[in-house]
Structure formats: C-alpha cells, structure tokens
Motif scaffolding. Sequence first.
Motif, PDB file in Angstrom:
ATOM      1  N   PRO A 130      43.438  28.545  56.552  1.00  0.00           N
ATOM      2  CA  PRO A 130      43.582  29.883  55.984  1.00  0.00           C
ATOM      3  C   PRO A 130      42.995  30.974  56.892  1.00  0.00           C
ATOM      4  O   PRO A 130      43.594  32.037  57.052  1.00  0.00           O
ATOM      5  N   PHE A 131      41.852  30.703  57.514  1.00  0.00           N
ATOM      6  CA  PHE A 131      41.236  31.706  58.379  1.00  0.00           C
ATOM      7  C   PHE A 131      42.125  32.034  59.577  1.00  0.00           C
ATOM      8  O   PHE A 131      42.332  33.204  59.909  1.00  0.00           O
ATOM      9  N   ASN A 132      42.671  31.022  60.226  1.00  0.00           N
ATOM     10  CA  ASN A 132      43.544  31.276  61.370  1.00  0.00           C
ATOM     11  C   ASN A 132      44.813  32.003  60.944  1.00  0.00           C
ATOM     12  O   ASN A 132      45.288  32.899  61.641  1.00  0.00           O
ATOM     13  N   LEU A 133      45.358  31.635  59.792  1.00  0.00           N
ATOM     14  CA  LEU A 133      46.579  32.291  59.312  1.00  0.00           C
ATOM     15  C   LEU A 133      46.331  33.751  58.949  1.00  0.00           C
ATOM     16  O   LEU A 133      47.165  34.613  59.222  1.00  0.00           O
ATOM     17  N   ILE A 134      45.198  34.035  58.349  1.00  0.00           N
ATOM     18  CA  ILE A 134      44.914  35.412  57.933  1.00  0.00           C
ATOM     19  C   ILE A 134      44.624  36.297  59.142  1.00  0.00           C
ATOM     20  O   ILE A 134      44.766  37.517  59.075  1.00  0.00           O
ATOM     21  N   GLN A 135      44.263  35.704  60.273  1.00  0.00           N
ATOM     22  CA  GLN A 135      44.012  36.455  61.498  1.00  0.00           C
ATOM     23  C   GLN A 135      45.283  36.705  62.312  1.00  0.00           C
ATOM     24  O   GLN A 135      45.284  37.551  63.201  1.00  0.00           O
ATOM     25  N   ALA A 164      40.255  42.048  51.892  1.00  0.00           N
ATOM     26  CA  ALA A 164      38.868  41.878  52.342  1.00  0.00           C
ATOM     27  C   ALA A 164      38.219  40.668  51.675  1.00  0.00           C
ATOM     28  O   ALA A 164      37.524  39.885  52.336  1.00  0.00           O
ATOM     29  N   GLU A 165      38.450  40.504  50.386  1.00  0.00           N
ATOM     30  CA  GLU A 165      37.886  39.353  49.664  1.00  0.00           C
ATOM     31  C   GLU A 165      38.467  38.050  50.198  1.00  0.00           C
ATOM     32  O   GLU A 165      37.740  37.080  50.434  1.00  0.00           O
ATOM     33  N   LEU A 166      39.781  38.016  50.396  1.00  0.00           N
ATOM     34  CA  LEU A 166      40.440  36.803  50.892  1.00  0.00           C
ATOM     35  C   LEU A 166      39.996  36.477  52.311  1.00  0.00           C
ATOM     36  O   LEU A 166      39.704  35.320  52.630  1.00  0.00           O
ATOM     37  N   GLU A 167      39.922  37.488  53.150  1.00  0.00           N
ATOM     38  CA  GLU A 167      39.478  37.274  54.524  1.00  0.00           C
ATOM     39  C   GLU A 167      38.042  36.757  54.557  1.00  0.00           C
ATOM     40  O   GLU A 167      37.716  35.837  55.314  1.00  0.00           O
ATOM     41  N   GLY A 168      37.194  37.328  53.726  1.00  0.00           N
ATOM     42  CA  GLY A 168      35.802  36.871  53.661  1.00  0.00           C
ATOM     43  C   GLY A 168      35.683  35.429  53.202  1.00  0.00           C
ATOM     44  O   GLY A 168      34.906  34.655  53.767  1.00  0.00           O
ATOM     45  N   ALA A 169      36.467  35.054  52.198  1.00  0.00           N
ATOM     46  CA  ALA A 169      36.438  33.682  51.699  1.00  0.00           C
ATOM     47  C   ALA A 169      36.967  32.707  52.746  1.00  0.00           C
ATOM     48  O   ALA A 169      36.419  31.613  52.929  1.00  0.00           O
ATOM     49  N   ALA A 170      38.038  33.104  53.446  1.00  0.00           N
ATOM     50  CA  ALA A 170      38.601  32.246  54.492  1.00  0.00           C
ATOM     51  C   ALA A 170      37.609  32.068  55.638  1.00  0.00           C
ATOM     52  O   ALA A 170      37.441  30.966  56.175  1.00  0.00           O
ATOM     53  N   LYS A 171      36.933  33.143  56.007  1.00  0.00           N
ATOM     54  CA  LYS A 171      35.949  33.084  57.084  1.00  0.00           C
ATOM     55  C   LYS A 171      34.761  32.210  56.692  1.00  0.00           C
ATOM     56  O   LYS A 171      34.285  31.407  57.493  1.00  0.00           O
ATOM     57  N   ALA A 172      34.294  32.359  55.457  1.00  0.00           N
ATOM     58  CA  ALA A 172      33.170  31.549  54.983  1.00  0.00           C
ATOM     59  C   ALA A 172      33.520  30.067  55.019  1.00  0.00           C
ATOM     60  O   ALA A 172      32.706  29.235  55.432  1.00  0.00           O
TER      61      ALA A 172
END
Length: 76
Positions: free
Chosen positions: A32-37, A54-62
Amino acid sequence: LCPAVAHRLRTVIDYDRLIVLDAGKIVEFDTPFNLIQKEDGIFRGMCLKSGNFAELEGAAKAKAEKDGATTATSQP
C-alpha cells in the motif's frame, strides 16, 4: 494468502500487498505504501478522491515502517 475484496480503502491500507484491477486485469501490485506514492497510480488516485488521503498515507507509511519495507517491490 487471503484474498479480499474491499469497498473501503481503510480496510486494506495495512495489508501486506494489494492487487489493483481495472477491467478485470491486474494493473498494480505492490505494498500500500509504494502504491500510494506512485504519482500516476490508480490506487493513489482512489486515495486522493476518498478525501482521507493524509490518513491513508500515514497508515500505509506506519505499516511499511513497522515491516521495514519502504522501498519498491514488484509491479505487474
């Protein structure tokens, strides 16, 4: 492997890998993190349109940081 069909991005944002389909074909496969980037990505577009980017990106990064996997993996 546990396939899931989700109607809410928040449901899948902390999964290990996501497959994004378009017209029945795999168009994206990654964390998810790579896809959201991915600037021109379908998954990123869905996240932006959700109003919760922002919430989704933060969760994916975490999740990526927890797994120690913040670099690109595979694409179809």
